[in-house]
Motif scaffolding. Structure first.
Motif, PDB file in Angstrom:
ATOM      1  N   UNK A  84       4.321   5.208  -6.809  1.00  0.00           N
ATOM      2  CA  UNK A  84       3.558   4.744  -7.959  1.00  0.00           C
ATOM      3  C   UNK A  84       3.393   5.788  -9.042  1.00  0.00           C
ATOM      4  N   UNK A  85       3.314   7.049  -8.648  1.00  0.00           N
ATOM      5  CA  UNK A  85       3.168   8.123  -9.630  1.00  0.00           C
ATOM      6  C   UNK A  85       4.417   8.377 -10.442  1.00  0.00           C
ATOM      7  N   UNK A  86       5.534   7.808 -10.010  1.00  0.00           N
ATOM      8  CA  UNK A  86       6.798   7.973 -10.741  1.00  0.00           C
ATOM      9  C   UNK A  86       7.084   6.776 -11.640  1.00  0.00           C
TER      10      UNK A  86
ATOM     11  N   UNK B  30      -4.562   0.789  -6.247  1.00  0.00           N
ATOM     12  CA  UNK B  30      -3.476   0.416  -5.351  1.00  0.00           C
ATOM     13  C   UNK B  30      -3.971  -0.251  -4.088  1.00  0.00           C
ATOM     14  N   UNK B  31      -5.071   0.247  -3.549  1.00  0.00           N
ATOM     15  CA  UNK B  31      -5.638  -0.348  -2.335  1.00  0.00           C
ATOM     16  C   UNK B  31      -6.150  -1.751  -2.611  1.00  0.00           C
TER      17      UNK B  31
ATOM     18  N   UNK C 274       0.832  -1.212   0.000  1.00  0.00           N
ATOM     19  CA  UNK C 274       0.000   0.000   0.000  1.00  0.00           C
ATOM     20  C   UNK C 274       0.865   1.261   0.000  1.00  0.00           C
ATOM     21  N   UNK C 275       1.823   1.319   0.900  1.00  0.00           N
ATOM     22  CA  UNK C 275       2.671   2.515   1.016  1.00  0.00           C
ATOM     23  C   UNK C 275       3.553   2.677  -0.211  1.00  0.00           C
ATOM     24  N   UNK C 276       4.100   1.575  -0.715  1.00  0.00           N
ATOM     25  CA  UNK C 276       4.945   1.658  -1.909  1.00  0.00           C
ATOM     26  C   UNK C 276       4.163   2.210  -3.100  1.00  0.00           C
ATOM     27  N   UNK C 277       2.948   1.712  -3.305  1.00  0.00           N
ATOM     28  CA  UNK C 277       2.146   2.148  -4.453  1.00  0.00           C
ATOM     29  C   UNK C 277       1.799   3.627  -4.358  1.00  0.00           C
TER      30      UNK C 277
END
Length: 282
Positions: free
Chosen positions: A59-61, A200-201, A52-55
């Motif tokens: 994730x936007x990069x 992502x969730x 969750x935190x990684x995404x």
């Protein structure tokens, strides 16, 4: 500091995979060495929040692949450029190594109490996977290496009888296929129920629940999550416990089925279910 677009993406994959391994491996360490009573639930939540935190941070990069099986499957599905496949995988392996390394550093004091000679399968599993799970099935491992079996021969006999390699392969193949199926389905813009920012969730929920139902393989689904930390235990002195592992679990259980399963999951969506949206648009 000005970097190229690709460099930012590769660094994001390093960071994202580090977050995944740090939260996931730390949850296992706390469960096994912290004398808690929440074992499986705690581990599940660690991997859930790691994903969750990684995404939602990187994730936007980079898209937060944080998994070679994801990168390769998306390339096969024509969703990712070939030129970035190898750099992404290398970045993921580096991030996984670092996540495992910091987990060991944080717990090195307790490690020196529980496994000072680096010989026990059940403690190396804090950093990477084993099949079957040593904490749940100690009869598959010899007593000299932290298991219950009297000899290595007895351990192998029990393991082959109850947890054959083909079954571990199948479990990881299916779970990784379902992971990629979830990823591409939840993020498909053609679907009226496409999850958008919630994708992502949903992916994190899948990973967490998968950890609940297939702890026998430690629910890897990610070759970097397993391979990167194996080099840490190898450097520590675990030897054959690190590579090739129990019954050549690396790469038979923790590399090959994830790659093949990931591709199968993308193809399952693209060729069986996604054509529905083209049909209803006509």
């Amino acid at each position: 500091m000005s970097l190229s677009e690709s460099t930012y993406k590769y660094l994001a994959e390093v960071m994202g995979t580090f977050l995944l391994l740090f939260f996931g491996d730390m949850s296992i360490a706390v469960s096994l060495m912290g004398d808690t009573n929440t074992r499986l639930f705690q581990i599940v939540m660690g991997w859930f929040f790691g994903v969750f935190i990684a995404i939602y941070t990187i994730g936007g990069i980079s898209g937060a692949h944080i998994n070679p099986a994801v990168t390769i499957a998306l390339w096969f599905g024509k969703r990712f450029p070939k030129k970035d496949v190898l750099p992404y995988i290398v970045s993921q392996l580096i991030g996984a190594f670092l996540g495992g390394m910091f987990t060991y550093i944080f717990w090195s004091g307790m490690w020196s109490i529980y496994d000072p000679n680096f010989t026990k399968w059940s403690w190396s599993q804090i950093l990477h996977c084993h099949y079957p799970n040593p904490a749940m099935f100690p009869d598959a491992y010899p007593a000299a290496e932290g298991g219950n079996a009297a000899t290595l021969s007895d351990a192998l006999k029990w393991g082959n009888a109850h947890w054959p390699l083909w079954l571990g392969f199948l479990i990881e193949f299916v779970m990784t296929a379902l992971l990629l199926f979830t990823i591409v389905a939840a993020g498909d813009p053609d679907s009226p129920l496409g999850a958008g920012k919630w994708a992502g969730a949903i992916i994190a929920l899948y990973v967490g629940f998968a950890c609940f139902i297939t702890p026998m393989t430690m629910t890897c689904m990610n070759p970097a999550r397993d391979t990167g930390p194996r080099f840490i235990t190898l450097l520590l002195g675990y030897g054959h416990i690190s590579l090739p592992g129990y019954r050549w679990e690396w790469p038979v259980i923790y590399v090959i089925p994830q790659i093949l399963g990931g591709i199968a999951g993308v193809y399952l969506w693209d060729y069986i279910f996604k054509p529905y949206f083209k049909l209803v648009k006509k």
